[in-house]
Design a protein around this motif. Sequence first.
Motif, PDB file in Angstrom:
ATOM      1  N   SER A  78       0.830  -1.111  -0.030  1.00 50.69           N
ATOM      2  CA  SER A  78       0.103   0.156  -0.057  1.00 50.69           C
ATOM      3  C   SER A  78       1.031   1.278   0.080  1.00 50.69           C
ATOM      4  CB  SER A  78      -0.942   0.151   1.047  1.00 50.69           C
ATOM      5  OG  SER A  78      -0.297   0.127   2.392  1.00 50.69           O
ATOM      6  N   LEU A  79       1.911   1.250   0.660  1.00 50.04           N
ATOM      7  CA  LEU A  79       2.919   2.440   0.592  1.00 50.04           C
ATOM      8  C   LEU A  79       3.669   2.630  -0.823  1.00 50.04           C
ATOM      9  CD1 LEU A  79       4.799   2.120   4.173  1.00 50.04           C
ATOM     10  CD2 LEU A  79       3.352   3.871   3.101  1.00 50.04           C
ATOM     11  N   GLN A  80       3.926   1.293  -1.425  1.00 45.85           N
ATOM     12  CA  GLN A  80       4.480   1.674  -2.732  1.00 45.85           C
ATOM     13  C   GLN A  80       3.374   2.215  -3.734  1.00 45.85           C
ATOM     14  OE1 GLN A  80       5.583  -2.176  -4.019  1.00 45.85           O
ATOM     15  NE2 GLN A  80       7.662  -2.218  -2.775  1.00 45.85           N
ATOM     16  N   GLU A  81       2.226   1.907  -3.757  1.00 46.05           N
ATOM     17  CA  GLU A  81       0.818   2.295  -4.211  1.00 46.05           C
ATOM     18  C   GLU A  81       0.896   3.830  -4.131  1.00 46.05           C
ATOM     19  OE1 GLU A  81      -2.497  -0.265  -3.323  1.00 46.05           O
ATOM     20  OE2 GLU A  81      -1.801  -1.715  -4.670  1.00 46.05           O
ATOM     21  N   ILE A  84       3.652   5.706  -5.777  1.00 47.04           N
ATOM     22  CA  ILE A  84       3.437   5.670  -7.304  1.00 47.04           C
ATOM     23  C   ILE A  84       2.254   6.687  -7.765  1.00 47.04           C
ATOM     24  CG2 ILE A  84       2.488   4.267  -9.176  1.00 47.04           C
ATOM     25  CD1 ILE A  84       3.706   1.719  -7.670  1.00 47.04           C
ATOM     26  N   CYS A  85       1.277   6.727  -6.699  1.00 50.19           N
ATOM     27  CA  CYS A  85       0.207   7.718  -7.036  1.00 50.19           C
ATOM     28  C   CYS A  85       0.976   9.254  -7.081  1.00 50.19           C
ATOM     29  CB  CYS A  85      -0.901   7.838  -6.129  1.00 50.19           C
ATOM     30  SG  CYS A  85      -2.226   6.101  -6.246  1.00 50.19           S
ATOM     31  N   HIS A  86       1.664   9.457  -5.818  1.00 47.88           N
ATOM     32  CA  HIS A  86       2.280  10.703  -5.956  1.00 47.88           C
ATOM     33  C   HIS A  86       3.131  11.019  -7.081  1.00 47.88           C
ATOM     34  CE1 HIS A  86       1.058  12.226  -1.966  1.00 47.88           C
ATOM     35  NE2 HIS A  86       1.223  10.988  -1.377  1.00 47.88           N
ATOM     36  N   LEU A  87       3.903  10.025  -7.419  1.00 48.57           N
ATOM     37  CA  LEU A  87       4.707  10.344  -8.465  1.00 48.57           C
ATOM     38  C   LEU A  87       4.040  10.701  -9.689  1.00 48.57           C
ATOM     39  CD1 LEU A  87       7.593   7.422  -8.024  1.00 48.57           C
ATOM     40  CD2 LEU A  87       7.893   9.887  -7.867  1.00 48.57           C
ATOM     41  N   MET A  89       1.083  11.933  -9.978  1.00 44.38           N
ATOM     42  CA  MET A  89       0.684  13.381  -9.617  1.00 44.38           C
ATOM     43  C   MET A  89       1.596  14.312 -10.081  1.00 44.38           C
ATOM     44  SD  MET A  89      -2.018  12.861  -6.402  1.00 44.38           S
ATOM     45  CE  MET A  89      -1.565  14.721  -6.048  1.00 44.38           C
ATOM     46  N   ILE A  90       2.813  14.186  -9.570  1.00 48.30           N
ATOM     47  CA  ILE A  90       3.751  15.045  -9.839  1.00 48.30           C
ATOM     48  C   ILE A  90       4.216  15.173 -11.313  1.00 48.30           C
ATOM     49  CG2 ILE A  90       6.565  15.600  -9.531  1.00 48.30           C
ATOM     50  CD1 ILE A  90       5.954  14.511  -6.662  1.00 48.30           C
ATOM     51  N   ALA A  91       4.338  14.070 -11.771  1.00 46.14           N
ATOM     52  CA  ALA A  91       4.288  13.825 -13.383  1.00 46.14           C
ATOM     53  C   ALA A  91       3.451  14.604 -14.218  1.00 46.14           C
ATOM     54  CB  ALA A  91       4.631  12.357 -13.994  1.00 46.14           C
ATOM     55  N   VAL A  92       2.296  14.332 -13.684  1.00 48.58           N
ATOM     56  CA  VAL A  92       1.041  15.253 -14.518  1.00 48.58           C
ATOM     57  C   VAL A  92       1.124  16.689 -14.493  1.00 48.58           C
ATOM     58  CG1 VAL A  92      -1.208  15.666 -14.313  1.00 48.58           C
ATOM     59  CG2 VAL A  92      -0.477  13.140 -14.574  1.00 48.58           C
ATOM     60  N   CYS A  93       1.441  17.262 -13.006  1.00 49.33           N
ATOM     61  CA  CYS A  93       1.516  18.660 -12.895  1.00 49.33           C
ATOM     62  C   CYS A  93       2.825  19.079 -13.668  1.00 49.33           C
ATOM     63  CB  CYS A  93       2.081  18.831 -11.437  1.00 49.33           C
ATOM     64  SG  CYS A  93       0.574  18.612 -10.436  1.00 49.33           S
ATOM     65  N   ALA A  94       3.964  18.386 -13.663  1.00 51.60           N
ATOM     66  CA  ALA A  94       5.155  18.607 -14.489  1.00 51.60           C
ATOM     67  C   ALA A  94       4.959  18.895 -15.972  1.00 51.60           C
ATOM     68  CB  ALA A  94       6.247  17.719 -14.193  1.00 51.60           C
ATOM     69  N   TRP A  95       4.171  17.886 -16.367  1.00 58.55           N
ATOM     70  CA  TRP A  95       3.751  17.956 -17.833  1.00 58.55           C
ATOM     71  C   TRP A  95       2.959  19.109 -17.974  1.00 58.55           C
ATOM     72  CZ3 TRP A  95      -0.839  16.624 -20.453  1.00 58.55           C
ATOM     73  CH2 TRP A  95      -0.551  16.519 -21.898  1.00 58.55           C
ATOM     74  N   ASN A  96       2.022  19.258 -17.062  1.00 53.71           N
ATOM     75  CA  ASN A  96       1.051  20.596 -17.334  1.00 53.71           C
ATOM     76  C   ASN A  96       1.918  21.994 -17.312  1.00 53.71           C
ATOM     77  OD1 ASN A  96      -1.441  19.225 -17.840  1.00 53.71           O
ATOM     78  ND2 ASN A  96      -2.016  18.924 -15.761  1.00 53.71           N
ATOM     79  N   LEU A  97       2.819  21.870 -16.351  1.00 52.31           N
ATOM     80  CA  LEU A  97       3.492  23.125 -16.359  1.00 52.31           C
ATOM     81  C   LEU A  97       4.456  23.293 -17.663  1.00 52.31           C
ATOM     82  CD1 LEU A  97       4.610  23.286 -12.619  1.00 52.31           C
ATOM     83  CD2 LEU A  97       2.981  24.858 -13.766  1.00 52.31           C
ATOM     84  N   HIS A  98       4.778  22.100 -17.947  1.00 51.81           N
ATOM     85  CA  HIS A  98       5.789  22.388 -19.213  1.00 51.81           C
ATOM     86  C   HIS A  98       5.150  22.920 -20.648  1.00 51.81           C
ATOM     87  CE1 HIS A  98       8.279  20.941 -22.702  1.00 51.81           C
ATOM     88  NE2 HIS A  98       9.397  20.846 -21.703  1.00 51.81           N
TER      89      HIS A  98
END
Length: 100
Positions: A78-81, A84-87, A89-98
């Motif tokens: 559950s910690l790994q999941e 992964i969800c946080h990563l 979310m960060i990737a989606v935010c970074a992509w949107n900012l880019h």
Amino acid sequence: MSPKSIQLVLVILMTLLPLLPIISSSPGHLVLDYYKCESEYYQATFQRCKEERREKEEQKRERERRGREQMKISTALSLQEHHICHLLMIAVCAWNLHRF
């Protein structure tokens, strides 16, 4: 004793016979306790009951140990999941900012 008096006694016995309690052949609770090893006395006294008690305790400890291991594994998953969800979310935010 005359035959008439013997017949009278037999008639009286035959009439009273249904009133007598029926003998049951089912074993008593002590016999069942012995075979099931449920009584504390039998668990402490007889080798077979001691061994069964020891085996039950070992099986209980093994189930508890497996339960703890399963809990650790499920917590780790559950910690790994969660990570992964946080990563993601960060990737989606970074992509949107880019994009902007």
